[in-house]
Scaffold this motif. Sequence first.
Motif, PDB file in Angstrom:
ATOM      1  N   SER A  55       0.813  -1.222   0.000  1.00  0.00           N
ATOM      2  CA  SER A  55       0.000   0.000   0.000  1.00  0.00           C
ATOM      3  C   SER A  55       0.843   1.266   0.000  1.00  0.00           C
ATOM      4  O   SER A  55       2.048   1.238   0.239  1.00  0.00           O
ATOM      5  N   ASN A  56       0.153   2.385  -0.275  1.00  0.00           N
ATOM      6  CA  ASN A  56       0.760   3.720  -0.305  1.00  0.00           C
ATOM      7  C   ASN A  56       1.935   3.785  -1.273  1.00  0.00           C
ATOM      8  O   ASN A  56       2.936   4.467  -1.022  1.00  0.00           O
ATOM      9  N   PHE A  58       1.776   5.100  -4.302  1.00  0.00           N
ATOM     10  CA  PHE A  58       1.760   6.355  -5.066  1.00  0.00           C
ATOM     11  C   PHE A  58       2.612   7.431  -4.400  1.00  0.00           C
ATOM     12  O   PHE A  58       3.108   8.336  -5.072  1.00  0.00           O
ATOM     13  N   GLN A  65       1.571   8.819  -9.455  1.00  0.00           N
ATOM     14  CA  GLN A  65       0.823  10.056  -9.220  1.00  0.00           C
ATOM     15  C   GLN A  65       0.226  10.579 -10.524  1.00  0.00           C
ATOM     16  O   GLN A  65      -0.914  11.038 -10.557  1.00  0.00           O
ATOM     17  N   ILE A  68      -2.834   8.153 -11.590  1.00  0.00           N
ATOM     18  CA  ILE A  68      -4.111   8.276 -10.870  1.00  0.00           C
ATOM     19  C   ILE A  68      -4.736   9.659 -11.015  1.00  0.00           C
ATOM     20  O   ILE A  68      -5.895   9.848 -10.625  1.00  0.00           O
ATOM     21  N   VAL A  87      -6.616  11.543  -2.878  1.00  0.00           N
ATOM     22  CA  VAL A  87      -6.368  10.119  -2.676  1.00  0.00           C
ATOM     23  C   VAL A  87      -5.873   9.900  -1.246  1.00  0.00           C
ATOM     24  O   VAL A  87      -4.920  10.540  -0.806  1.00  0.00           O
ATOM     25  N   ASP A  90      -3.675   3.778  -1.645  1.00  0.00           N
ATOM     26  CA  ASP A  90      -3.688   2.878  -2.795  1.00  0.00           C
ATOM     27  C   ASP A  90      -3.059   1.575  -2.361  1.00  0.00           C
ATOM     28  O   ASP A  90      -2.388   1.496  -1.315  1.00  0.00           O
ATOM     29  N   GLN A 119     -13.846   3.630  -4.578  1.00  0.00           N
ATOM     30  CA  GLN A 119     -12.745   2.715  -4.836  1.00  0.00           C
ATOM     31  C   GLN A 119     -12.642   2.480  -6.344  1.00  0.00           C
ATOM     32  O   GLN A 119     -13.635   2.169  -7.000  1.00  0.00           O
ATOM     33  N   TYR A 197      -4.804  -3.249  -9.007  1.00  0.00           N
ATOM     34  CA  TYR A 197      -4.330  -2.009  -8.387  1.00  0.00           C
ATOM     35  C   TYR A 197      -5.560  -1.225  -7.960  1.00  0.00           C
ATOM     36  O   TYR A 197      -6.456  -0.967  -8.769  1.00  0.00           O
ATOM     37  N   VAL A 199      -7.246   2.137  -5.898  1.00  0.00           N
ATOM     38  CA  VAL A 199      -7.009   3.514  -5.453  1.00  0.00           C
ATOM     39  C   VAL A 199      -8.282   4.028  -4.779  1.00  0.00           C
ATOM     40  O   VAL A 199      -9.394   3.815  -5.290  1.00  0.00           O
ATOM     41  N   GLU A 200      -8.140   4.705  -3.644  1.00  0.00           N
ATOM     42  CA  GLU A 200      -9.275   5.220  -2.889  1.00  0.00           C
ATOM     43  C   GLU A 200      -9.350   6.739  -3.042  1.00  0.00           C
ATOM     44  O   GLU A 200      -8.476   7.466  -2.560  1.00  0.00           O
TER      45      GLU A 200
END
Length: 267
Positions: A55-56, A58, A65, A68, A87, A90, A119, A197, A199-200
Amino acid sequence: MSKASAKEYQECGYVVVRGLFGSQEIKALRACLDIAQTRKPGEDWLTKDKMVFRSNLFQRSTALQAFISQPRIVDLVSTLIGPDFWVRWDQMVNKLPGGGEFPWHQDNAYNNLLTAHCQLWVALTPINLDMGGFWVQPGSHRQGLLQHRFIDRYAVFAGEVMNPVLIEAEAGDVILFSSYLLHSTSVNISQHERCAYVVEFVPSRDIDPYIRSPYFRVALHGRPAPRFQSFLPSHFSLRNQLLYLGPRLARVARRMIQASQSLGISQ
């Protein structure tokens, strides 16, 4: 995104966009993810039973970056949650052959947020029943946060799932769904790795009081505006301060109890 697709998201809690990314774009994305993983060694705490979470990513990759915050993604997400968003998280999820079930849950049961976010799930490989299918309960997002219990490290929905729907996808397809949507993935009984993959995206009107700055703003007024910020304007919102007042006080109380217990033990 069409109005019909946006309506489907609002009613069902999810929408599938087929073929958003081509094979070369997916290949390039996987290369970026591989590089980003080398900058954050070790696996996440959710990793278990041949399911690997990172996670994280990005935060360590200008290429991610850019990915997304590209216009195609901004256009999709802004249609669903509004023109301004950032965001919070991720993760790359690899389910190896034999990888186990990820139980039914809502994502808010993990992050303890009191508002919904979007999501975005990018299929990096095919996702089908044999490879660890992606299951949802349409409409469950309209019920707010449901009861969960933690079993080992997983938050597990405490109720009964009714009429689950299997979503299958090819590499390059995208699934967008509400963080309140009940979902799960089944066992990977194939001989192939299943990879996605995720992304939130959070509307700029909402905050996550549990993560530290800087915050990565993605879109402003419906257009890409990637930028790390020390704070979000919504942090100064009275609504948000009151919304998380109870959880903050509860957290302080728990720390005080733990501290007093520790002192009692040391004496």
